[in-house]
Design a protein around this motif. Structure first.
Motif, PDB file in Angstrom:
ATOM      1  N   LYS A 146       0.833  -1.261  -0.127  1.00  0.00           N
ATOM      2  CA  LYS A 146       0.010  -0.081   0.014  1.00  0.00           C
ATOM      3  C   LYS A 146       0.808   1.295  -0.128  1.00  0.00           C
ATOM      4  CE  LYS A 146      -3.716   2.351   2.246  1.00  0.00           C
ATOM      5  NZ  LYS A 146      -3.101   3.756   2.344  1.00  0.00           N
ATOM      6  N   ALA A 147       1.948   1.267   0.794  1.00  0.00           N
ATOM      7  CA  ALA A 147       2.821   2.524   0.753  1.00  0.00           C
ATOM      8  C   ALA A 147       3.488   2.621  -0.577  1.00  0.00           C
ATOM      9  CB  ALA A 147       4.011   2.229   2.108  1.00  0.00           C
ATOM     10  N   MET A 148       3.813   1.708  -1.058  1.00  0.00           N
ATOM     11  CA  MET A 148       4.367   1.777  -2.438  1.00  0.00           C
ATOM     12  C   MET A 148       3.420   2.307  -3.472  1.00  0.00           C
ATOM     13  SD  MET A 148       7.726   0.792  -1.875  1.00  0.00           S
ATOM     14  CE  MET A 148       7.352   1.729  -0.632  1.00  0.00           C
ATOM     15  N   MET A 149       2.435   1.846  -3.403  1.00  0.00           N
ATOM     16  CA  MET A 149       1.259   2.200  -4.212  1.00  0.00           C
ATOM     17  C   MET A 149       0.789   3.689  -4.175  1.00  0.00           C
ATOM     18  SD  MET A 149      -1.258  -1.121  -4.433  1.00  0.00           S
ATOM     19  CE  MET A 149      -2.456  -0.352  -5.775  1.00  0.00           C
ATOM     20  N   ASP A 150       0.666   4.079  -2.863  1.00  0.00           N
ATOM     21  CA  ASP A 150       0.333   5.314  -2.611  1.00  0.00           C
ATOM     22  C   ASP A 150       1.808   6.373  -3.073  1.00  0.00           C
ATOM     23  OD1 ASP A 150      -1.948   4.598  -1.327  1.00  0.00           O
ATOM     24  OD2 ASP A 150      -0.891   4.747   0.560  1.00  0.00           O
ATOM     25  N   LEU A 151       2.670   5.825  -3.072  1.00  0.00           N
ATOM     26  CA  LEU A 151       3.798   6.783  -3.888  1.00  0.00           C
ATOM     27  C   LEU A 151       3.873   6.447  -5.188  1.00  0.00           C
ATOM     28  CD1 LEU A 151       6.496   6.363  -0.713  1.00  0.00           C
ATOM     29  CD2 LEU A 151       5.131   8.476  -1.366  1.00  0.00           C
ATOM     30  N   ARG A 152       3.069   5.712  -5.868  1.00  0.00           N
ATOM     31  CA  ARG A 152       3.127   5.274  -7.245  1.00  0.00           C
ATOM     32  C   ARG A 152       4.740   4.591  -7.505  1.00  0.00           C
ATOM     33  NH1 ARG A 152      -1.190   7.581  -9.888  1.00  0.00           N
ATOM     34  NH2 ARG A 152      -2.281   9.103  -8.731  1.00  0.00           N
ATOM     35  N   LEU A 153       5.209   3.879  -6.869  1.00  0.00           N
ATOM     36  CA  LEU A 153       6.441   3.405  -7.173  1.00  0.00           C
ATOM     37  C   LEU A 153       6.260   1.981  -7.862  1.00  0.00           C
ATOM     38  CD1 LEU A 153       8.208   4.202  -3.783  1.00  0.00           C
ATOM     39  CD2 LEU A 153       8.730   5.315  -5.996  1.00  0.00           C
ATOM     40  N   ILE A 154       5.140   1.539  -7.667  1.00  0.00           N
ATOM     41  CA  ILE A 154       5.107   0.000  -8.244  1.00  0.00           C
ATOM     42  C   ILE A 154       4.703   0.316  -9.778  1.00  0.00           C
ATOM     43  CG2 ILE A 154       3.637  -1.945  -8.465  1.00  0.00           C
ATOM     44  CD1 ILE A 154       3.230  -2.040  -5.408  1.00  0.00           C
ATOM     45  N   GLU A 155       5.417  -0.215 -10.636  1.00  0.00           N
ATOM     46  CA  GLU A 155       5.134  -0.235 -12.086  1.00  0.00           C
ATOM     47  C   GLU A 155       5.212  -1.342 -12.896  1.00  0.00           C
ATOM     48  OE1 GLU A 155       9.940   1.061 -13.209  1.00  0.00           O
ATOM     49  OE2 GLU A 155       8.563   2.623 -12.756  1.00  0.00           O
ATOM     50  N   PRO A 156       4.562  -1.552 -14.093  1.00  0.00           N
ATOM     51  CA  PRO A 156       4.765  -3.014 -14.654  1.00  0.00           C
ATOM     52  C   PRO A 156       6.198  -3.070 -15.272  1.00  0.00           C
ATOM     53  CG  PRO A 156       3.623  -1.212 -15.911  1.00  0.00           C
ATOM     54  CD  PRO A 156       3.664  -0.790 -14.466  1.00  0.00           C
ATOM     55  N   ILE A 157       6.312  -4.346 -15.466  1.00  0.00           N
ATOM     56  CA  ILE A 157       7.503  -4.615 -15.996  1.00  0.00           C
ATOM     57  C   ILE A 157       7.463  -5.799 -17.041  1.00  0.00           C
ATOM     58  CG2 ILE A 157       8.101  -6.474 -14.308  1.00  0.00           C
ATOM     59  CD1 ILE A 157      11.261  -6.107 -14.600  1.00  0.00           C
ATOM     60  N   ASP A 158       8.114  -5.405 -18.319  1.00  0.00           N
ATOM     61  CA  ASP A 158       8.126  -6.145 -19.374  1.00  0.00           C
ATOM     62  C   ASP A 158       9.236  -7.184 -19.291  1.00  0.00           C
ATOM     63  OD1 ASP A 158       7.587  -7.428 -21.892  1.00  0.00           O
ATOM     64  OD2 ASP A 158       8.504  -5.770 -23.078  1.00  0.00           O
ATOM     65  N   VAL A 159       9.043  -8.368 -19.260  1.00  0.00           N
ATOM     66  CA  VAL A 159      10.059  -9.427 -19.136  1.00  0.00           C
ATOM     67  C   VAL A 159      10.073 -10.355 -20.598  1.00  0.00           C
ATOM     68  CG1 VAL A 159      11.045 -11.674 -18.046  1.00  0.00           C
ATOM     69  CG2 VAL A 159      10.043  -9.699 -16.725  1.00  0.00           C
ATOM     70  N   LEU A 161      12.651 -12.561 -23.126  1.00  0.00           N
ATOM     71  CA  LEU A 161      13.842 -12.917 -23.266  1.00  0.00           C
ATOM     72  C   LEU A 161      13.944 -13.713 -24.515  1.00  0.00           C
ATOM     73  CD1 LEU A 161      13.867 -14.388 -19.725  1.00  0.00           C
ATOM     74  CD2 LEU A 161      15.017 -12.698 -20.340  1.00  0.00           C
ATOM     75  N   SER A 162      15.303 -14.062 -25.139  1.00  0.00           N
ATOM     76  CA  SER A 162      15.634 -14.630 -26.356  1.00  0.00           C
ATOM     77  C   SER A 162      16.664 -15.586 -25.841  1.00  0.00           C
ATOM     78  CB  SER A 162      15.951 -13.657 -27.248  1.00  0.00           C
ATOM     79  OG  SER A 162      14.846 -12.619 -27.645  1.00  0.00           O
ATOM     80  N   PHE A 163      16.688 -16.805 -26.477  1.00  0.00           N
ATOM     81  CA  PHE A 163      17.588 -17.680 -25.977  1.00  0.00           C
ATOM     82  C   PHE A 163      18.558 -18.239 -27.280  1.00  0.00           C
ATOM     83  CE2 PHE A 163      14.494 -17.826 -22.648  1.00  0.00           C
ATOM     84  CZ  PHE A 163      15.144 -17.572 -21.657  1.00  0.00           C
ATOM     85  N   GLU A 167      14.393 -19.698 -28.866  1.00  0.00           N
ATOM     86  CA  GLU A 167      13.313 -19.666 -28.093  1.00  0.00           C
ATOM     87  C   GLU A 167      13.064 -18.395 -27.453  1.00  0.00           C
ATOM     88  OE1 GLU A 167      11.336 -21.286 -23.729  1.00  0.00           O
ATOM     89  OE2 GLU A 167      13.304 -22.130 -24.506  1.00  0.00           O
ATOM     90  N   ARG A 168      11.872 -17.714 -27.602  1.00  0.00           N
ATOM     91  CA  ARG A 168      11.599 -16.682 -27.099  1.00  0.00           C
ATOM     92  C   ARG A 168      10.413 -16.591 -26.044  1.00  0.00           C
ATOM     93  NH1 ARG A 168      13.312 -12.369 -29.926  1.00  0.00           N
ATOM     94  NH2 ARG A 168      11.845 -11.002 -29.381  1.00  0.00           N
ATOM     95  N   LEU A 169      10.684 -15.942 -24.955  1.00  0.00           N
ATOM     96  CA  LEU A 169      10.065 -16.200 -23.665  1.00  0.00           C
ATOM     97  C   LEU A 169       9.330 -14.584 -23.166  1.00  0.00           C
ATOM     98  CD1 LEU A 169       8.817 -18.207 -21.434  1.00  0.00           C
ATOM     99  CD2 LEU A 169      10.840 -17.821 -20.196  1.00  0.00           C
ATOM    100  N   SER A 170       8.244 -14.585 -22.876  1.00  0.00           N
ATOM    101  CA  SER A 170       7.578 -13.419 -22.335  1.00  0.00           C
ATOM    102  C   SER A 170       6.765 -13.569 -21.040  1.00  0.00           C
ATOM    103  CB  SER A 170       6.896 -12.495 -23.693  1.00  0.00           C
ATOM    104  OG  SER A 170       6.254 -11.364 -23.102  1.00  0.00           O
ATOM    105  N   LEU A 171       6.946 -12.730 -20.037  1.00  0.00           N
ATOM    106  CA  LEU A 171       6.391 -12.954 -18.923  1.00  0.00           C
ATOM    107  C   LEU A 171       5.399 -11.870 -18.642  1.00  0.00           C
ATOM    108  CD1 LEU A 171       9.102 -14.219 -16.271  1.00  0.00           C
ATOM    109  CD2 LEU A 171       7.571 -15.597 -17.740  1.00  0.00           C
ATOM    110  N   GLN A 172       4.153 -11.994 -18.505  1.00  0.00           N
ATOM    111  CA  GLN A 172       3.187 -10.858 -18.542  1.00  0.00           C
ATOM    112  C   GLN A 172       2.581 -10.956 -17.099  1.00  0.00           C
ATOM    113  OE1 GLN A 172       2.810  -9.148 -21.333  1.00  0.00           O
ATOM    114  NE2 GLN A 172       3.878 -10.483 -22.445  1.00  0.00           N
ATOM    115  N   GLY A 173       2.210  -9.629 -16.735  1.00  0.00           N
ATOM    116  CA  GLY A 173       1.251  -9.449 -15.563  1.00  0.00           C
ATOM    117  C   GLY A 173       2.112  -9.198 -14.293  1.00  0.00           C
ATOM    118  N   LEU A 174       3.451  -8.648 -14.407  1.00  0.00           N
ATOM    119  CA  LEU A 174       4.331  -8.617 -13.271  1.00  0.00           C
ATOM    120  C   LEU A 174       4.571  -7.196 -13.256  1.00  0.00           C
ATOM    121  CD1 LEU A 174       6.761 -11.532 -13.912  1.00  0.00           C
ATOM    122  CD2 LEU A 174       4.735 -11.664 -12.414  1.00  0.00           C
ATOM    123  N   TYR A 175       4.859  -6.755 -11.832  1.00  0.00           N
ATOM    124  CA  TYR A 175       5.304  -5.500 -11.472  1.00  0.00           C
ATOM    125  C   TYR A 175       6.402  -5.493 -10.723  1.00  0.00           C
ATOM    126  CZ  TYR A 175       0.418  -4.793 -13.064  1.00  0.00           C
ATOM    127  OH  TYR A 175      -0.999  -4.550 -13.566  1.00  0.00           O
TER     128      TYR A 175
END
Length: 228
Positions: A146-159, A161-163, A167-175
């Motif tokens: 909650k403290a992090m959200m109130d300060l707007r410090l939580i942000e989405p991250i685009d993961v 990766l290529s191997f 193979e290509r890998l993408s992880l969705q829905g992470l912050y």
């Protein structure tokens, strides 16, 4: 899953096997686990599918059943989550409940849950301590988020990766927590976060993403070995 209350009358001869090895890709953790998890895992936030609320979790690998937190041939795991230590045990109101179908339970092997007089054996006392940590840690973690959200410090991250094998890998829905946002905080806010114990947690989360390339290298090495 059907839970039943744990009691010495029905479960006096019940034992538990050792904590199973991690097979999950992403597991919820609480704030007190951040430092231990960050040694080998990226820590991210994700939304609960039922409530939409954010929770903290450790990323153990890119696929279910393929943890990447240790080197080849490692016999010990660098981090074992509280959630895994309590496998099979749950809190039901003020009592402990168990999932009797959990393969961790046995009546023929493992450590007994109760003494001959019906009192908790060391194995059960250890589980009780883990459940206590999880219960108290949940509110602490929620307050931190909650403290992090109130300060707007939580942000989405685009993961993404290529191997080496294509193979290509993408992880969705992470912050995550952005280092830039932390660096822009005013002095009064920094002091407030420090006194609340949130500043160290925030930096631990932000810096834990450096484990991603380490895990990617292990995944790449595993793919190469499988191709041989």
């Amino acid at each position: 899953m059907q839970l039943v209350g744990l009691n010495p009358h029905d479960h006096g001869d019940l034992s538990i096997r050792s904590v199973p090895r991690e097979t999950r890709r992403f597991t919820e953790i609480v704030a007190s686990e951040f430092a231990g998890a960050a040694v080998c895992c990226p820590i991210f936030f994700a939304k609960n599918a039922d409530t939409g609320e954010l929770y903290a979790g450790a990323l153990f690998g890119f696929e279910e059943g393929s943890p990447l937190t240790g080197g080849p041939g490692d016999q010990t795991e660098p981090f074992v989550s509280l959630d895994r230590k309590r496998a099979g045990f749950y809190i039901a109101t003020d009592h402990i409940a168990i999932d009797e179908a959990c393969p961790r339970f046995s009546r023929t092997e493992g450590e007994p849950l109760f003494q001959s007089d019906g009192s908790p054996a060391p194995a059960l006392r250890a589980v009780q301590a883990v459940l206590t940590q999880l219960h108290s840690g949940k509110s602490e973690t929620d307050a931190f988020i909650k403290a992090m959200m109130d300060l707007r410090l939580i942000e989405p991250i685009d993961v993404s990766l290529s191997f080496d094998d294509g193979e290509r890998l993408s992880l969705q829905g992470l912050y995550t927590i952005g280092l830039d946002g932390l660096g822009e905080l005013d002095d009064a806010t920094v002091v407030s976060l420090f006194r609340a114990g949130h500043l160290q947690l925030a930096y631990t989360v932000a810096l834990s993403s450096r484990q991603l390339p380490v895990m990617a290298a292990r995944h790449n090495s595993r793919l190469s070995q499988e191709a041989q």
